[in-house]
Design a protein around this motif. Structure first.
Motif, mmCIF file in Angstrom:
data_model
loop_
_atom_site.group_PDB
_atom_site.id
_atom_site.type_symbol
_atom_site.label_atom_id
_atom_site.label_comp_id
_atom_site.label_asym_id
_atom_site.label_seq_id
_atom_site.Cartn_x
_atom_site.Cartn_y
_atom_site.Cartn_z
ATOM 1 N N ILE A 172 0.858 -1.180 0.000
ATOM 2 C CA ILE A 172 0.000 0.000 0.000
ATOM 3 C C ILE A 172 0.900 1.237 0.000
ATOM 4 O O ILE A 172 1.760 1.385 0.881
ATOM 5 N N LEU A 173 0.727 2.105 -0.988
ATOM 6 C CA LEU A 173 1.570 3.293 -1.151
ATOM 7 C C LEU A 173 0.867 4.501 -0.536
ATOM 8 O O LEU A 173 -0.237 4.858 -0.958
ATOM 9 N N ILE A 174 1.492 5.136 0.461
ATOM 10 C CA ILE A 174 0.796 6.216 1.177
ATOM 11 C C ILE A 174 1.459 7.586 1.030
ATOM 12 O O ILE A 174 0.950 8.568 1.561
ATOM 13 N N GLY A 175 2.598 7.669 0.320
ATOM 14 C CA GLY A 175 3.237 8.985 0.148
ATOM 15 C C GLY A 175 3.778 9.515 1.463
ATOM 16 O O GLY A 175 4.151 8.760 2.352
ATOM 17 N N GLY A 176 3.789 10.837 1.597
ATOM 18 C CA GLY A 176 4.341 11.427 2.814
ATOM 19 C C GLY A 176 3.707 12.756 3.138
ATOM 20 O O GLY A 176 2.768 13.199 2.464
ATOM 21 N N PRO A 177 4.204 13.437 4.176
ATOM 22 C CA PRO A 177 3.571 14.680 4.633
ATOM 23 C C PRO A 177 3.593 15.812 3.614
ATOM 24 O O PRO A 177 2.771 16.714 3.676
ATOM 25 N N GLN A 178 4.544 15.771 2.649
ATOM 26 C CA GLN A 178 4.546 16.813 1.603
ATOM 27 C C GLN A 178 3.382 16.619 0.634
ATOM 28 O O GLN A 178 2.984 17.546 -0.058
ATOM 29 N N LYS A 179 2.864 15.383 0.577
ATOM 30 C CA LYS A 179 1.704 15.105 -0.258
ATOM 31 C C LYS A 179 0.439 15.414 0.550
ATOM 32 O O LYS A 179 0.483 15.712 1.723
ATOM 33 N N GLY A 180 -0.708 15.305 -0.110
ATOM 34 C CA GLY A 180 -1.969 15.502 0.603
ATOM 35 C C GLY A 180 -2.234 16.935 1.006
ATOM 36 O O GLY A 180 -2.994 17.195 1.935
ATOM 37 N N THR A 181 -1.605 17.895 0.309
ATOM 38 C CA THR A 181 -1.800 19.301 0.683
ATOM 39 C C THR A 181 -3.236 19.749 0.418
ATOM 40 O O THR A 181 -3.746 20.627 1.113
ATOM 41 N N ARG A 182 -3.886 19.138 -0.580
ATOM 42 C CA ARG A 182 -5.276 19.504 -0.875
ATOM 43 C C ARG A 182 -6.234 19.001 0.197
ATOM 44 O O ARG A 182 -7.403 19.347 0.203
ATOM 45 N N PHE A 183 -5.714 18.177 1.106
ATOM 46 C CA PHE A 183 -6.540 17.629 2.180
ATOM 47 C C PHE A 183 -6.493 18.504 3.432
ATOM 48 O O PHE A 183 -7.148 18.224 4.420
ATOM 49 N N ARG A 184 -5.687 19.548 3.392
ATOM 50 C CA ARG A 184 -5.608 20.436 4.548
ATOM 51 C C ARG A 184 -6.914 21.218 4.707
ATOM 52 O O ARG A 184 -7.596 21.458 3.725
ATOM 53 N N PRO A 185 -7.288 21.620 5.936
ATOM 54 C CA PRO A 185 -6.530 21.534 7.190
ATOM 55 C C PRO A 185 -6.658 20.198 7.927
ATOM 56 O O PRO A 185 -6.128 20.044 9.014
ATOM 57 N N LEU A 186 -7.359 19.217 7.331
ATOM 58 C CA LEU A 186 -7.600 17.964 8.046
ATOM 59 C C LEU A 186 -6.334 17.140 8.225
ATOM 60 O O LEU A 186 -6.223 16.355 9.158
ATOM 61 N N SER A 187 -5.351 17.323 7.308
ATOM 62 C CA SER A 187 -4.114 16.542 7.404
ATOM 63 C C SER A 187 -3.050 17.256 8.237
ATOM 64 O O SER A 187 -1.918 16.782 8.335
ATOM 65 N N LEU A 188 -3.386 18.398 8.848
ATOM 66 C CA LEU A 188 -2.395 19.118 9.664
ATOM 67 C C LEU A 188 -2.130 18.397 10.980
ATOM 68 O O LEU A 188 -1.020 18.441 11.506
ATOM 69 N N ASP A 189 -3.163 17.730 11.533
ATOM 70 C CA ASP A 189 -2.972 17.062 12.829
ATOM 71 C C ASP A 189 -3.092 15.548 12.740
ATOM 72 O O ASP A 189 -2.811 14.842 13.700
ATOM 73 N N THR A 190 -3.515 15.029 11.584
ATOM 74 C CA THR A 190 -3.618 13.574 11.370
ATOM 75 C C THR A 190 -3.005 13.245 10.017
ATOM 76 O O THR A 190 -3.349 13.892 9.027
ATOM 77 N N PRO A 191 -2.082 12.271 9.933
ATOM 78 C CA PRO A 191 -1.580 11.880 8.611
ATOM 79 C C PRO A 191 -2.753 11.490 7.718
ATOM 80 O O PRO A 191 -3.668 10.780 8.157
ATOM 81 N N LYS A 192 -2.749 11.956 6.472
ATOM 82 C CA LYS A 192 -3.887 11.708 5.587
ATOM 83 C C LYS A 192 -4.281 10.228 5.505
ATOM 84 O O LYS A 192 -5.480 9.906 5.523
ATOM 85 N N PRO A 193 -3.327 9.271 5.435
ATOM 86 C CA PRO A 193 -3.745 7.856 5.339
ATOM 87 C C PRO A 193 -4.521 7.369 6.555
ATOM 88 O O PRO A 193 -5.190 6.346 6.487
#
Length: 423
Positions: free
Chosen positions: A6-27
């Protein structure tokens, strides 16, 4: 024996998911009450003879350690997280950890992108791949999209008689095919020879061009499964397509989480997990609703359809919640209304307040239409109508209305807002 990656990327990815990914890793963002990639793990453990799940990304190990431990205990299968030292692309991480994937001599392995959600037909895909074992290096899950939407995905042209991929283009500028890549694959072990050739080619290009392009390590070692592997394999008779009509969507933006939430709740009922849903015979529950066992919902509150309520949430008397996700520790006071919204951790919504967004669902009148991941702003610089999002620890006072707005974490609102980002 099979494995899954399962490929989950990293914190630099998922920017379009902010602000929800600021305190929880998007995966790990909860959709239908479970972390996003737990749905992938559930799909994988149903595949017969699958012995190990490897999660690849470049999030710090500390952010996923507890989740990995919980999943291993719950599903009684070996699950490991392998951290890339930098962003290596969709095939670079697979190649970097090739010895870990090949360990135990699996006959094939499944690869899933972490940012897609679907009713994954993995068992059928594995069977289709095994049936062509002598020739197939990779089988790609595909579905149909509209002509216009196909341009934002990887497009596949197939031979209808053999299902082999004759042509593949990633995000073409003009229409190529309505058949799109779903980000789910079954690969034979021999594919590592193709990835190794792509890796060597990347190295040669990097050193022949010099280092002035500034791409560093990622420039010479990042390999994309789509452009570097699938495109050269198209037309060779070694890549095949498995077309599905089951539900599938990308999870790029927060708006798409509401859409995914609805479909995963429906899947619970279809796939024998109805115990996860609140029973619909309760007068104040409409449709599919997930409520965490530790949440407290007043009997006069009306929930649903398509609502997920996380741990330690308190919903007061007379509240109305529809098409929304409430994360851990949220407090919804008396007679508040939450529609088409995601309420972040530890938020408070006061009495008689209203938090409402605009649905971003696919056009129901268009066959094969997918989620439109629209940009945040339109051409005029105005905020596109979308769901409302409260970051963590936001306080909405009593009798305030919040429409189509995004609120960053730790804000205390003092008035009503419409079509704004509150920084």
């Amino acid at each position: 024996m099979l494995k899954a990656v399962i490929l989950i990327g990293g914190p630099q990815k998922g920017t379009r998911f902010r602000p929800l990914s600021l305190d929880t890793p998007k995966p790990l963002f909860p959709v239908a009450g479970l972390p996003m990639i737990q749905h992938h793990i559930e799909a994988c453990v149903k595949v017969e003879n699958l012995k190990e799940i490897i999660i690849l990304g470049y999030y710090p190990v500390s952010e996923l350690a507890q989740f990995i431990n919980d999943m291993t205990q719950e599903y009684k299968i070996n699950i490991r997280y392998l951290q890339e030292y930098t962003a290596l692309g969709t095939a670079g991480g697979i190649y970097h950890f090739r010895d870990q994937i090949r360990c135990g001599n699996p006959e094939a392995f499944i690869v899933l992108n972490g940012d897609v959600c679907a009713d994954f037909p993995l068992t059928d895909m594995v069977e289709a791949h095994k049936a062509r074992e002598s020739s197939a290096l990779i089988t790609v899950m595909a579905t149909e999209a509209t002509r216009q939407q196909s341009l934002i995905y990887g497009c596949i042209v197939e031979d209808k008689t053999t299902n082999s991929i004759t042509h593949y283009v990633e995000k073409p500028s003009t229409f190529v095919s309505p058949l799109i890549n779903c980000g789910a694959y079954v690969c034979s072990i021999a594919i590592f020879q193709i990835i190794a050739a792509a890796f060597t080619k990347k190295q040669e290009q990097y050193y022949s061009e010099g280092h002035e392009n500034g791409n560093g390590v990622a420039g010479k070692e990042a390999i994309q499964l789509e452009q570097d592997i699938l495109m050269p394999l198209a037309g060779t008779g070694r890549a095949f397509v498995y077309t599905t009509t089951r539900w599938w969507s990308q999870l790029k933006t927060a708006g798409s989480a509401i859409y995914a939430n609805r479909h995963y709740l429906q899947l619970y009922r279809k796939q024998g997990h109805a115990e996860r849903l609140m029973q619909g015979d309760q007068p104040n529950v409409i449709g599919d609703v997930y409520v965490h066992p530790t949440a407290s919902v007043h009997p006069t509150a009306v929930l649903g359809p398509n609502v997920s309520i996380g741990p330690n949430v308190v919903v007061g008397p007379g509240a109305r919640i529809r098409e929304s996700i409430l994360l851990e520790g949220v407090h919804i006071e008396d007679h508040s209304v939450i529609l088409q919204s995601i309420v972040g951790k530890s938020c408070t919504v006061g009495a008689w307040a209203r938090v409402e967004g605009t649905p971003c669902d696919p056009n129901p009148n268009k066959p094969f239409a997918k989620m439109d991941n629209v940009p945040l702003f339109n051409a005029d610089g105005r905020l596109n109508p979308s769901i409302s999002i409260l970051g963590c620890n936001v306080s909405v006072p009593a009798e305030v209305i919040l429409l189509n707005s995004i609120v960053l974490p730790y804000k205390e609102l003092t008035r009503s807002f419409k079509n704004e980002i509150i920084l």
